[in-house]
Design an enzyme around this catalytic site. Structure first.
Site, PDB file in Angstrom:
ATOM      1  N   GLY A 304      42.303  45.265  32.542  1.00 50.02           N
ATOM      2  CA  GLY A 304      41.452  44.093  32.315  1.00 50.02           C
ATOM      3  C   GLY A 304      40.763  44.101  30.957  1.00 50.02           C
ATOM      4  N   CYS A 307      37.596  46.084  30.927  1.00 49.65           N
ATOM      5  CA  CYS A 307      37.702  47.412  31.560  1.00 49.65           C
ATOM      6  C   CYS A 307      37.688  48.526  30.526  1.00 49.65           C
ATOM      7  CB  CYS A 307      39.033  47.555  32.288  1.00 49.65           C
ATOM      8  SG  CYS A 307      39.329  46.324  33.517  1.00 49.65           S
ATOM      9  N   GLY A 342      44.571  41.952  32.508  1.00 43.91           N
ATOM     10  CA  GLY A 342      45.409  42.178  31.341  1.00 43.91           C
ATOM     11  C   GLY A 342      46.236  40.984  30.909  1.00 43.91           C
ATOM     12  N   TYR A 387      30.879  37.198  29.655  1.00 43.08           N
ATOM     13  CA  TYR A 387      31.908  37.786  30.519  1.00 43.08           C
ATOM     14  C   TYR A 387      31.619  39.276  30.603  1.00 43.08           C
ATOM     15  CZ  TYR A 387      36.470  39.205  32.327  1.00 43.08           C
ATOM     16  OH  TYR A 387      37.469  39.732  33.112  1.00 43.08           O
ATOM     17  N   ARG A 388      31.513  39.791  31.830  1.00 45.05           N
ATOM     18  CA  ARG A 388      31.239  41.225  31.928  1.00 45.05           C
ATOM     19  C   ARG A 388      32.069  41.861  33.033  1.00 45.05           C
ATOM     20  NH1 ARG A 388      25.126  41.715  34.548  1.00 45.05           N
ATOM     21  NH2 ARG A 388      25.600  40.797  36.573  1.00 45.05           N
ATOM     22  N   GLY A 389      32.419  43.128  32.825  1.00 51.81           N
ATOM     23  CA  GLY A 389      33.128  43.898  33.843  1.00 51.81           C
ATOM     24  C   GLY A 389      32.190  44.150  35.014  1.00 51.81           C
ATOM     25  N   ALA A 391      32.008  46.748  36.660  1.00 53.29           N
ATOM     26  CA  ALA A 391      31.528  48.133  36.627  1.00 53.29           C
ATOM     27  C   ALA A 391      30.766  48.394  35.325  1.00 53.29           C
ATOM     28  CB  ALA A 391      32.707  49.093  36.763  1.00 53.29           C
TER      29      ALA A 391
HETATM   30  P1  XMP Z   1      41.124  40.163  32.804  1.00 52.09           P
HETATM   31  O1  XMP Z   1      41.972  40.920  31.829  1.00 52.09           O
HETATM   32  O2  XMP Z   1      41.824  38.949  33.324  1.00 52.09           O
HETATM   33  O3  XMP Z   1      40.927  41.157  34.031  1.00 52.09           O
HETATM   34  O4  XMP Z   1      39.790  39.845  32.262  1.00 52.09           O
HETATM   35  C1  XMP Z   1      40.230  40.814  35.193  1.00 52.09           C
HETATM   36  C2  XMP Z   1      40.229  42.008  36.127  1.00 52.09           C
HETATM   37  O5  XMP Z   1      39.534  43.118  35.552  1.00 52.09           O
HETATM   38  C3  XMP Z   1      39.105  44.004  36.599  1.00 52.09           C
HETATM   39  N1  XMP Z   1      37.726  44.401  36.325  1.00 52.09           N
HETATM   40  C4  XMP Z   1      37.349  45.622  35.901  1.00 52.09           C
HETATM   41  N2  XMP Z   1      38.068  46.738  35.665  1.00 52.09           N
HETATM   42  N3  XMP Z   1      36.085  47.837  34.982  1.00 52.09           N
HETATM   43  C5  XMP Z   1      37.422  47.875  35.233  1.00 52.09           C
HETATM   44  O6  XMP Z   1      38.073  48.904  35.023  1.00 52.09           O
HETATM   45  C6  XMP Z   1      35.289  46.751  35.204  1.00 52.09           C
HETATM   46  O7  XMP Z   1      34.097  46.775  34.960  1.00 52.09           O
HETATM   47  C7  XMP Z   1      35.973  45.597  35.691  1.00 52.09           C
HETATM   48  N4  XMP Z   1      35.527  44.345  36.028  1.00 52.09           N
HETATM   49  C8  XMP Z   1      36.636  43.659  36.407  1.00 52.09           C
HETATM   50  C9  XMP Z   1      39.246  43.246  37.891  1.00 52.09           C
HETATM   51  O8  XMP Z   1      40.362  43.750  38.572  1.00 52.09           O
HETATM   52  C10 XMP Z   1      39.455  41.812  37.427  1.00 52.09           C
HETATM   53  O9  XMP Z   1      40.133  41.003  38.353  1.00 52.09           O
END
Ligand code: XMP
Length: 478
Positions: A304, A307, A342, A387-389, A391
């Site tokens: 991601g 990520c 991704g 936009y934030r992860g 985690a």
């Molecule tokens: P894209 O590339 O479309 O990915 O922005 C979205 C997916 O990323 C995952 N996701 C995370 N993976 N740490 C990670 O390793 C994070 O903080 C995190 N937040 C989201 C998740 O599977 C999402 O659908």
């Protein structure tokens, strides 16, 4: 392990699809529909990620209206998450669950007031047990001069009404409305208790929105995420009560004992609702989730945009290999794979689908749209949305605040983020983004001579790229 045992693993950018002879004369004739589970069909193979900067009700409504599905994130209390699901289910329904009604003793004046306050052209007349006594439409009262006239005198009585049943399909309802030239079809159960109302205006609007992904009752599809700790069974129950179509059991490392156990428990407690489980990146991971009852598998460890799992932990799997490996397990069971994370271009989506995915989950590409949560900011004249992860440090802190009122400062120091907090360019409406992505996929499929996703999976042939192949492939002029 010996050095020669180390295997190659590839990502979308490492390959291209080989163009093949094609009989497809227009990309409009390419079918991109997909079955997420046995009962859930999407018209486009796109899912918006269960992230707090991506999917709440407005995104889920727009996703399903454009043929895909949104998964409401779980970083809110369960009542709020269930109410987000309800918002989606109510947004475009052709069945009005609680139609406006009045009692038989109400007057025509009362009825006029209720109709004008709520902007409706008719009311059901019901007794105290909500049994249907008649319908009062604006036509019935147009020439009634005395407002004190009782509604039951002016109404069309039950014995002259055509009614439907709560479980009838949209096709059945349409044919009844058409053959009797009706405007309104009350739905009653065997005891004549009102269970809903269908109006011809609503049903024609819904049936004509062919692109939308809908349930049997014409309501937009929606999914919601759950975890594996604490009140997850209660949360799943609350979501099912809100009529969620699909649960997503979503954990960063889905190939773990806790996920397998939770999956078995949920499948036992709520067998009627399909569950997609993840995330995994290997055939063994997919096989174990399938044996524990998963109806779909989410694939992706670290691809991601937000990520940093691979950097922080050293673990992960390039996404094309992850999808192809998991497909070896899922194809035997006819179970859908969701390639999660991704996706940077429409070409990546075609590659994911060719590698075995039935749909892709997208975060960052949908995050900057009008429908994602939050407002845009402006930097150097350009608009951005956050936009934030999930985690990331900030998301971890928000989650802790949600769980406990008082946070121990040590809890904050102990956070090891596996995601980042950032922003993405503002992109306008989701519809336009989806149009471009799906247009690219259709075109990619026609290059592969495939008129359906099944044909794409069967026909696709990948070639590996060298560095010069790579630089030749991507945008050269700016
Ligand atoms: P894209 O590339 O479309 O990915 O922005 C979205 C997916 O990323 C995952 N996701 C995370 N993976 N740490 C990670 O390793 C994070 O903080 C995190 N937040 C989201 C998740 O599977 C999402 O659908």
């Amino acid at each position: 392990m010996r050095i020669e045992d180390i295997e190659y693993a590839l990502s979308y950018g490492d390959v291209l699809l080989v163009p093949k002879k094609s009989d497809i004369d227009s990309r409009k004739n390419v079918d991109v529909s997909t079955h997420l589970t046995k009962g859930i069909k999407l018209n486009v193979p796109l899912i918006s990620a269960n992230m707090d900067t991506v999917t709440e009700a407005p995104m889920a409504i727009a996703m399903a209206s454009n043929g895909g599905i949104g998964i409401i994130h779980r970083f809110m209390d369960m009542e709020k998450q269930a109410s987000e699901v309800r918002r989606v289910k109510r947004s475009q329904s052709y069945i009005i669950d609680e139609p406006y009604s009045i009692g038989p003793d109400a007057t025509v004046g009362d009825a006029r007031a209720v109709m004008s306050k709520n902007g409706v052209s008719g009311l059901l007349i019901v007794d105290k047990s909500h049994k249907l006594l008649g319908i009062l439409s604006d036509r019935d009262i147009r020439f009634v001069k005395d407002d004190k006239t009782s509604a039951s005198r002016a109404m069309t009585p039950r014995q002259r009404l055509v009614v439907g049943t709560p479980g009838m399909s949209s096709e059945q309802a349409l044919s009844v409305l058409d053959s009797h030239r009706l405007e309104k079809l009350p739905l009653v159960d065997k005891d004549n208790v009102v269970r809903g109302l269908i109006t011809s205006k609503d049903i024609y609007r819904t049936v004509n929105s062919e692109q939308s992904a809908k349930d049997r009752r014409g309501r937009l599809l929606v999914g919601a995420a759950i975890g594996v700790k604490g009140d997850y069974i209660d949360r799943a129950d609350a979501l099912v009560n809100a009529d969620v179509d699909l649960l997503v059991l979503d954990i960063a490392h889905g190939h773990s004992a806790s996920v397998l156990e939770a999956l078995r428990k949920i499948k036992k407690a709520i067998p009627e609702v399909p569950i997609i489980a993840g995330n995994v990146a290997t055939k063994e991971g997919a096989e174990d989730l399938i044996s524990a009852g998963a109806d779909g598998i989410k694939v992706g460890i670290g691809p991601g945009a937000a990520c940093i799992t691979r950097t922080v932990t050293g673990a992960g799997m390039p996404q094309l290999t992850a999808v192809m490996d998991c497909y070896e397990a899922s194809r035997k069971h006819g179970i859908c794979l969701i390639a999660d994370g991704g996706i940077k271009t429409s070409g990546d989506i075609t590659k994911a689908l060719a590698a075995g995915a039935g749909a892709v989950m997208i975060g960052s590409m949908f995050a900057g749209t009008d429908e994602s949560p939050g407002y845009f900011s402006v930097r150097n004249g350009a608009k951005y949305k956050s936009y934030r992860g999930m985690a990331s440090f900030g998301a971890n802190v928000s989650r802790k605040k949600m769980d406990k009122k008082e946070i121990d400062p040590q809890d904050i120091f102990d956070i090891v983020p596996e995601g980042v907090e950032s922003s993405v360019p503002y992109k306008g409406s989701l519809k336009e983004v989806i149009k471009q992505l799906v247009g690219g996929v259709r075109s990619g499929m026609s290059y592969c001579g495939a008129s359906s996703l099944d044909e794409l999976r069967k026909n696709a042939k990948f070639v590996r790229l060298t560095t010069s192949g790579l630089s030749e492939s991507y945008q050269k002029l700016s």
